[in-house]
Write an enzyme that holds these catalytic residues in place. Structure first.
Site, PDB file in Angstrom:
ATOM      1  N   TRP A 102      17.175 -40.348  49.489  1.00 61.31           N
ATOM      2  CA  TRP A 102      17.150 -40.241  50.959  1.00 61.31           C
ATOM      3  C   TRP A 102      16.070 -41.130  51.546  1.00 61.31           C
ATOM      4  CZ3 TRP A 102      21.545 -38.736  52.322  1.00 61.31           C
ATOM      5  CH2 TRP A 102      22.211 -37.712  51.661  1.00 61.31           C
ATOM      6  N   ASP A 169      10.878 -36.918  57.180  1.00 61.43           N
ATOM      7  CA  ASP A 169      12.191 -36.296  56.997  1.00 61.43           C
ATOM      8  C   ASP A 169      11.954 -35.000  56.221  1.00 61.43           C
ATOM      9  OD1 ASP A 169      14.674 -35.449  56.157  1.00 61.43           O
ATOM     10  OD2 ASP A 169      15.208 -37.299  55.108  1.00 61.43           O
ATOM     11  N   LYS A 193      20.291 -27.722  55.355  1.00 68.36           N
ATOM     12  CA  LYS A 193      19.591 -27.407  54.112  1.00 68.36           C
ATOM     13  C   LYS A 193      18.864 -26.071  54.192  1.00 68.36           C
ATOM     14  CE  LYS A 193      20.872 -31.277  52.229  1.00 68.36           C
ATOM     15  NZ  LYS A 193      20.304 -32.531  52.664  1.00 68.36           N
TER      16      LYS A 193
HETATM   17  C1  LIG Z   1      20.622 -33.998  52.839  1.00 67.56           C
HETATM   18  C2  LIG Z   1      19.498 -34.851  53.202  1.00 67.56           C
HETATM   19  C3  LIG Z   1      19.650 -35.911  54.103  1.00 67.56           C
HETATM   20  C4  LIG Z   1      20.958 -36.291  54.715  1.00 67.56           C
HETATM   21  O1  LIG Z   1      21.264 -35.422  55.719  1.00 67.56           O
HETATM   22  P1  LIG Z   1      22.582 -35.574  56.618  1.00 67.56           P
HETATM   23  O2  LIG Z   1      22.351 -34.527  57.636  1.00 67.56           O
HETATM   24  O3  LIG Z   1      23.743 -35.322  55.715  1.00 67.56           O
HETATM   25  O4  LIG Z   1      22.609 -36.950  57.174  1.00 67.56           O
HETATM   26  C5  LIG Z   1      18.520 -36.640  54.426  1.00 67.56           C
HETATM   27  N1  LIG Z   1      17.319 -36.358  53.896  1.00 67.56           N
HETATM   28  C6  LIG Z   1      17.139 -35.358  53.023  1.00 67.56           C
HETATM   29  C7  LIG Z   1      15.782 -35.079  52.476  1.00 67.56           C
HETATM   30  C8  LIG Z   1      18.221 -34.561  52.652  1.00 67.56           C
HETATM   31  O5  LIG Z   1      18.050 -33.558  51.791  1.00 67.56           O
END
Ligand SMILES: *Cc1c(COP(=O)(O)O)cnc(C)c1O
Length: 355
Positions: A102, A169, A193
């Site tokens: 990511w 993030d 998540k």
């Molecule tokens: C799942 C995830 C993403 C992607 O998220 P989306 O909402 O599917 O775009 C980005 N960063 C991390 C750390 C993730 O676990």
């Protein structure tokens, strides 16, 4: 309905009460005779949901004054580009700590706007550790990192020290423990998540960054657009926001993030203790950098694979197959996972050893 122990990395498990209340809201929202998903997002009912969700984020994370909470769309993946658009200023350069898939995807999007600079990386060892002791070059508009690496199973235990604006993030560990929001210019996270169903992306944005980009930002990518309209510039993902609000109420009812962190620590310690004790298993990442959300591990003897897969399948465990880039197993233990489910997994590991 049989009880399934869902260790999925995302979309993920939510609290049972959230599923129940969200189901009821689909049928008849608060006795309005309307479903939550057929009413105007500008109705007093939904405006109240949005308000409560944003206020609960502020309360639970102790967000200081001077920050705006937004619920946007496009996932964290669109967030990668939104970060670059909104944060690139005089240098047109963002620094990135690449600790996983990511983080690397975030870096890639930066290059559509300006330049993404790798400040530190764990790519040399398949992202099995968190880099430490790196120096941050000058001439950056911001530093970006990924607090928890969902795929590889590592997690930052400290917030990186930097003098440039910090962006994170937090998709897979937000609301898992208290954090000092004042250290960040932007925190963002896909809901699916640890917060709610897919659809919404949470942004916590320091107000001073709004309107400061040196380039013209397309309307929908401009965080200022959404801040000015209280996340209602266009139709928001109402169901995802509603279910996220229910999750936030649930977190508050449990005593907030201090209590949630204790529960998460107990679950992770239970599983990692078994991974370290049981000679048939080993973890895939540096011990001090282990994620308390996603535990990655492999069998030490691959010939035991079929036997172990049968054991956990028979125990109604779901979603523990490792990501293809790591192999083995990944047990995601987000907030709503009860410790009893982790115990079921640990028991299956013990049974394999005793066979
Ligand atoms: C799942 C995830 C993403 C992607 O998220 P989306 O909402 O599917 O775009 C980005 N960063 C991390 C750390 C993730 O676990």
């Amino acid at each position: 309905m049989k009880k399934v122990h869902n260790f999925s990395a995302g979309p993920c498990i939510l609290a049972p009460t959230v599923f129940e209340e969200a189901s009821q809201a689909i049928l008849n929202y608060n006795n309005t005779g309307l479903s939550l998903i057929e009413m105007s997002h500008r109705s007093p009912e939904f405006v109240a949901v949005m308000e409560e969700a944003r206020n609960l984020v502020k309360e639970i994370l102790s967000v200081p004054d001077g920050y705006t909470v937004l619920f946007l769309q496009g996932g964290a993946s669109l967030g990668f580009l939104e970060i670059a658009y909104n944060m690139m200023r005089e240098h047109k350069k963002g620094g990135y700590i690449t600790t996983g898939a990511w983080a690397s995807k975030a870096l890639k999007e930066a290059n559509f706007m300006g330049e993404g600079v790798v400040v530190a990386s764990s790519d040399d060892k398949n992202n099995s550790y968190i880099p430490k002791g790196y120096t941050i070059p000058s001439g950056l508009d911001y530093l970006h990192y990924t607090s928890n690496n969902t795929i590889f199973g590592t997690q930052f235990k400290e917030i990186p020290e930097t003098t440039v604006p910090l962006v994170c993030d937090m998709s897979s560990d937000i609301f898992s423990k208290p954090i000092d929001v004042s250290k960040f210019d932007i925190i963002y996270a896909g809901a699916q998540k640890n917060l709610g169903p897919a659809g919404a992306t949470l942004f916590i944005v320091k107000d001073t960054i709004l309107g400061k980009s040196s380039v013209a930002i397309p309307t929908m990518l401009n965080l200022e657009t959404h801040a000015k309209k209280d996340s209602m510039f266009n139709t928001p993902p109402v169901f995802s926001i509603y279910a996220s609000m229910l999750t936030l109420r649930w977190i508050k009812s449990l005593g907030g993030l201090t209590e949630i962190e204790k529960m998460n620590n107990a679950k992770a310690e239970l599983l990692y203790a078994e991974i370290d004790r049981n000679p048939l298993f080993k973890g895939t990442v540096a011990k001090e950098d282990r994620s308390y959300m996603n535990a990655t591990f492999v069998l030490t003897d691959e010939t035991k694979k079929d036997a172990f897969d049968k054991l956990w399948n028979d125990a109604n465990i779901s979603g523990i197959k490792g990501h293809r880039s790591v192999g083995g197993y990944r047990a995601s233990m987000y907030n709503a996972m009860p410790i009893e489910s982790v115990q079921v997994l640990v028991d299956a590991m013990k049974t394999l050893e005793s066979k």
